[in-house]
Enzyme design. Structure first.
Site, PDB file in Angstrom:
ATOM      1  N   CYS A  76       0.841  -1.207   0.000  1.00 22.84           N
ATOM      2  CA  CYS A  76       0.000   0.000   0.000  1.00 22.84           C
ATOM      3  C   CYS A  76       0.875   1.256   0.000  1.00 22.84           C
ATOM      4  O   CYS A  76       1.855   1.342   0.746  1.00 22.84           O
ATOM      5  CB  CYS A  76      -0.905  -0.013   1.228  1.00 22.84           C
ATOM      6  SG  CYS A  76      -1.998   1.412   1.291  1.00 22.84           S
ATOM      7  N   CYS A  80       0.340   4.802   6.988  1.00 21.66           N
ATOM      8  CA  CYS A  80      -0.274   4.625   8.309  1.00 21.66           C
ATOM      9  C   CYS A  80       0.757   3.939   9.218  1.00 21.66           C
ATOM     10  O   CYS A  80       1.185   2.814   8.922  1.00 21.66           O
ATOM     11  CB  CYS A  80      -1.530   3.774   8.198  1.00 21.66           C
ATOM     12  SG  CYS A  80      -2.647   4.362   6.902  1.00 21.66           S
TER      13      CYS A  80
END
Ligand code: SF4
Length: 343
Positions: A76, A80
């Protein structure tokens, strides 16, 4: 609704009012002070009230069993800081491109046989793109719906048009967690803004999807941050139908790998507060369950959790989860039974 707390004097009149409201009707105007006062209340008093609200609004011996399948894992582009699927961190998670529809449907049938009523498909994308992969997700949603499971997806940010396509394919819920408070957000994620989270949740709502949105504790946030996050959810025009409460799973290779383990009582307080301020929602005891004993999980159910992820250990999820066998034993020990589909 029952009026259990109407006559109960706890900490003066202000508290009595909160109690009266939380057992009778949904509120959308919580203040930070009210939430903090609830969260920091003496533990047993807090659990008692949350359990009472839970019994008032739900069948307290039923637990929703959801199975989560990572349909596209790792790689990804987002950052985060809690997530092992971010391409920029060196973690042990194996990158897996989008699974075939047949594989996903086989997992869904298995989940149904294991007693799950909800099947959630997660793709580690920043956002949904209008491409072949999205067409395949649409096929999967249709297939899982035909199997007779409530279908949920978490695919990153999406537009209203994309949400409408998912809804038309039979999607029931869209998961998009707030993660943490608006104030603390940029400490945890720099590749998107808190407002974009809210935007996606609004798109899901506008398309007629139900919303699953919660957050994570153990990121280094303060109690006030936790309550600010819950307040954002609780003051939405419509409360999210599902509110996952996650304890940070400390994934090796991520910036938060050395954070302290979340204390049980913090999870219990968080679940209890979510239960009191969003009484009609399903409160899901999510990530972090593997690190909890059966007794610790029982506290969370007592505090108002009524939903869990259950799945095959380490095969369905990118962070480990208790096995379905362990979960069955736990539910039996606690006198809890799987909830039927809610739609
Ligand atoms: S967007 Fe999702 S998959 Fe990507 S890094 Fe963040 S939490 Fe992980």
């Amino acid at each position: 609704m029952k009026d259990i707390f109407a006559c109960k004097i706890i900490n003066g009149n202000a508290m009595k009012e909160i109690n009266e409201i939380s057992t009778k009707e949904l509120r959308h105007n919580w203040t930070k002070e009210e939430l903090l006062e609830i969260y920091e209340r003496p533990l047993l008093e807090l659990v008692y009230e949350a359990a009472t609200v839970h019994h008032t609004w739900h069948k307290a011996n039923e637990v929703q069993l959801s199975t989560l399948l990572s349909v596209k894992t790792g790689g990804c582009p987002e950052d985060c800081s809690y997530c092992g699927q971010a391409a920029r961190y060196h973690t042990d998670i194996q990158v897996q491109s989008l699974l075939s529809t047949a594989t996903v449907l086989a997992h869904a049938r298995q989940a149904k046989d294991n007693g799950a009523s909800r099947f959630c498909m997660a793709a580690a994308w920043r956002e949904v793109r209008d491409n072949r992969d999205f067409d395949r997700i649409i096929e999967m949603v249709k297939g899982v719906n035909e199997i007779g499971l409530e279908v949920c997806c978490t695919l990153g940010m999406l537009t209203e048009q994309q949400a409408i396509r998912l809804k038309e394919a039979g999607l029931h819920a869209y998961n998009h967690n707030l993660d943490t408070s608006e104030e603390y957000y940029e400490e945890i994620i720099s590749t998107r803004k808190f407002d974009q989270r809210i935007g996606t949740i609004n798109h899901a709502r506008q398309a007629g999807l139900t919303v699953c949105s919660g957050g994570i504790i153990g990121l280094g946030e303060t109690h006030a941050d936790r309550m600010a996050m819950l307040r954002t959810l609780a003051n939405m025009e419509q409360h999210p139908e599902s509110v996952p409460i996650n304890a940070l799973a400390r994934v090796k290779g991520t910036p938060l790998e050395n954070n302290p383990k979340v204390a049980l009582w913090d999870m219990v307080r968080m679940i209890a507060t979510a239960r009191i301020v969003m009484p009609a929602s399903m409160v899901r005891l999510s990530a972090g369950r593997l690190e909890m004993t059966e007794t610790e999980q029982a506290w969370c159910f007592m505090a108002g959790a009524n939903s869990i992820f259950t799945g095959e250990r380490e095969t369905l999820l990118v962070t480990p989860n208790p096995s379905i066998v362990d979960d069955r034993i736990m539910l039996e020990n606690l006198g809890l039974k799987p909830m039927k589909r809610t739609n």
